[in-house]
Design a protein around this motif. Sequence first.
Motif, PDB file in Angstrom:
ATOM      1  N   GLN A 122      92.115  43.426 -10.631  1.00 42.32           N
ATOM      2  CA  GLN A 122      91.096  44.349 -10.156  1.00 42.32           C
ATOM      3  C   GLN A 122      91.680  45.698  -9.726  1.00 42.32           C
ATOM      4  O   GLN A 122      90.937  46.586  -9.312  1.00 42.32           O
ATOM      5  CB  GLN A 122      90.304  43.701  -9.016  1.00 42.32           C
ATOM      6  CG  GLN A 122      89.450  42.542  -9.506  1.00 42.32           C
ATOM      7  CD  GLN A 122      88.605  41.916  -8.429  1.00 42.32           C
ATOM      8  OE1 GLN A 122      88.232  42.566  -7.460  1.00 42.32           O
ATOM      9  NE2 GLN A 122      88.292  40.639  -8.595  1.00 42.32           N
ATOM     10  N   LYS A 123      93.004  45.858  -9.872  1.00 44.29           N
ATOM     11  CA  LYS A 123      93.645  47.146  -9.633  1.00 44.29           C
ATOM     12  C   LYS A 123      94.166  47.779 -10.925  1.00 44.29           C
ATOM     13  O   LYS A 123      94.726  48.867 -10.902  1.00 44.29           O
ATOM     14  CB  LYS A 123      94.822  46.971  -8.659  1.00 44.29           C
ATOM     15  CG  LYS A 123      94.413  46.488  -7.271  1.00 44.29           C
ATOM     16  CD  LYS A 123      95.631  46.275  -6.388  1.00 44.29           C
ATOM     17  CE  LYS A 123      95.250  45.733  -5.021  1.00 44.29           C
ATOM     18  NZ  LYS A 123      96.447  45.457  -4.180  1.00 44.29           N
ATOM     19  N   ARG A 124      93.977  47.085 -12.048  1.00 40.56           N
ATOM     20  CA  ARG A 124      94.507  47.575 -13.322  1.00 40.56           C
ATOM     21  C   ARG A 124      93.442  48.388 -14.061  1.00 40.56           C
ATOM     22  O   ARG A 124      92.327  47.919 -14.283  1.00 40.56           O
ATOM     23  CB  ARG A 124      95.003  46.405 -14.188  1.00 40.56           C
ATOM     24  CG  ARG A 124      96.127  45.633 -13.518  1.00 40.56           C
ATOM     25  CD  ARG A 124      96.594  44.441 -14.342  1.00 40.56           C
ATOM     26  NE  ARG A 124      97.276  44.851 -15.558  1.00 40.56           N
ATOM     27  CZ  ARG A 124      97.803  43.989 -16.422  1.00 40.56           C
ATOM     28  NH1 ARG A 124      97.702  42.679 -16.193  1.00 40.56           N
ATOM     29  NH2 ARG A 124      98.404  44.426 -17.506  1.00 40.56           N
ATOM     30  N   PRO A 125      93.759  49.625 -14.458  1.00 36.03           N
ATOM     31  CA  PRO A 125      92.739  50.525 -15.016  1.00 36.03           C
ATOM     32  C   PRO A 125      92.193  50.058 -16.359  1.00 36.03           C
ATOM     33  O   PRO A 125      92.904  49.486 -17.183  1.00 36.03           O
ATOM     34  CB  PRO A 125      93.485  51.852 -15.158  1.00 36.03           C
ATOM     35  CG  PRO A 125      94.928  51.495 -15.189  1.00 36.03           C
ATOM     36  CD  PRO A 125      95.072  50.266 -14.339  1.00 36.03           C
ATOM     37  N   SER A 142      81.954  50.008 -14.911  1.00 39.59           N
ATOM     38  CA  SER A 142      82.745  49.450 -13.814  1.00 39.59           C
ATOM     39  C   SER A 142      82.631  50.398 -12.635  1.00 39.59           C
ATOM     40  O   SER A 142      82.726  51.618 -12.807  1.00 39.59           O
ATOM     41  CB  SER A 142      84.214  49.293 -14.221  1.00 39.59           C
ATOM     42  OG  SER A 142      85.029  49.093 -13.091  1.00 39.59           O
ATOM     43  N   CYS A 146      88.268  49.803 -12.794  1.00 34.91           N
ATOM     44  CA  CYS A 146      89.047  48.589 -13.014  1.00 34.91           C
ATOM     45  C   CYS A 146      88.068  47.418 -13.062  1.00 34.91           C
ATOM     46  O   CYS A 146      86.898  47.568 -12.689  1.00 34.91           O
ATOM     47  CB  CYS A 146      90.049  48.374 -11.872  1.00 34.91           C
ATOM     48  SG  CYS A 146      91.214  49.732 -11.610  1.00 34.91           S
ATOM     49  N   VAL A 320     101.300  50.362 -14.980  1.00 36.48           N
ATOM     50  CA  VAL A 320      99.975  49.736 -15.021  1.00 36.48           C
ATOM     51  C   VAL A 320     100.023  48.369 -15.698  1.00 36.48           C
ATOM     52  O   VAL A 320      99.067  47.926 -16.328  1.00 36.48           O
ATOM     53  CB  VAL A 320      98.943  50.647 -15.720  1.00 36.48           C
ATOM     54  CG1 VAL A 320      98.681  51.868 -14.877  1.00 36.48           C
ATOM     55  CG2 VAL A 320      99.400  51.056 -17.118  1.00 36.48           C
TER      56      VAL A 320
END
Length: 418
Positions: A122-125, A142, A146, A320
């Motif tokens: 949930q922090k990965r673009p 979104s 993310c 990332v």
Amino acid sequence: MSLPIAQITPVTMPLTGTVNLPGSKSVTNRALLVAGLARGTSRLSGILRSDDTKYMMAALRAMGVEITEIDDTTVEVHGTGSLKPASEPLFLGNAGTAVRFLTAAVALVNGDTVITGDAHMQKRPIAPLLETLRAMGVDATSETGCPPVLVKGTGNFRSGEIEVSGTLSSQYISAIMMLAAMGDGDTRIRIGGGKIGAVGYLHITAAVMRAFGAKVVFESEIVISAGGYRAAEYPVEPDASAATYLWAADVLTKGKIDIGIAPADMNQPDAKAYDMIAAFPNMPAQINGSQMQDAVPTLAVLAAFNETPVRFTGIENLRVKECDRIEAVHAGLTAIRADLASIEGDDLIVHADPSLAGQSHPCLIDSYADHRIAMCFALAALKIDGVRIEDPYCVSKTFPNYWDVLRGLGVSVDITQP
């Protein structure tokens, strides 16, 4: 919450033996998805069994794809050429390939699909992929850029001229490529944001697509013909990223580890790392990691024992991944010794010192729940006393039996529970 810790006893003898590598994660998840979109029964052999591929199979099953498990490395995928709405959100852990590939593929679902993952995912673009999907007429949104992602599928999308951002991850382009073959017209994909870093992975995607009947041509653009996929028998090659740990362990200990396949026979980009590893302890002063990104942590830890310093360039995409791998590798190296590595912009510089081998530097390496960080620092522990690795079972993401493989080569690995 306390996590398990792996303690490795440094080795004094060459590591020798035979290792059966897991199948490639990158190839397995591409083949599972394409087989799921094909009409008919496909047989995939040599697949990887890991967290990432289990998430992909579970998601496909949730969308109506029947998967029969023949043995530990073989499955039959019964595709109908379509995907059905899932009754629940698709939870995909921290599986980047599954999240990105399925975010595009669920445009084929006639209904709403939520794709989500764990706290790391949930922090990965994923915003550039969503922007591209919207340009193709797909309602994909979104709140944070993310996951979680909401895709309101209609069962189709707009073919034609498409621009895909290549600035963050080749997986965005691969996702669109695999979707494009399911269109009602040909698709031409232009790469935006400058040249793509890991272009080798696009060729892996194309090879898998072609094996299932799709027509893909690389020109100034990527041209994908309409027509969908047909069922096929497909062997998944061993994982080149996993091989890098064994190649590095081999040169570090002057051993002889047989993995059953030559680097030249691998089609994955990380196989290119073999030449850098084989040059040890005289690795190049500068290594461009853009075309072998998952191998960079391995190369960086190996470089700590090199005769001369090594600068890693072209690795900005490592920020990332499952974690910020530039920072994670730097943190691990400097935990061993404060002056062992530095960062300049997006470059990682490893200040090599061959005398590290045989020294004692007690430290706890934070794996950041990232399989590649845990596995690469096991290499440091082969030669430096006192290196402990937190959360060692995160290797289940791509190499579930990694610690047992090391034990089979004669390495003492003790994992203590909290």
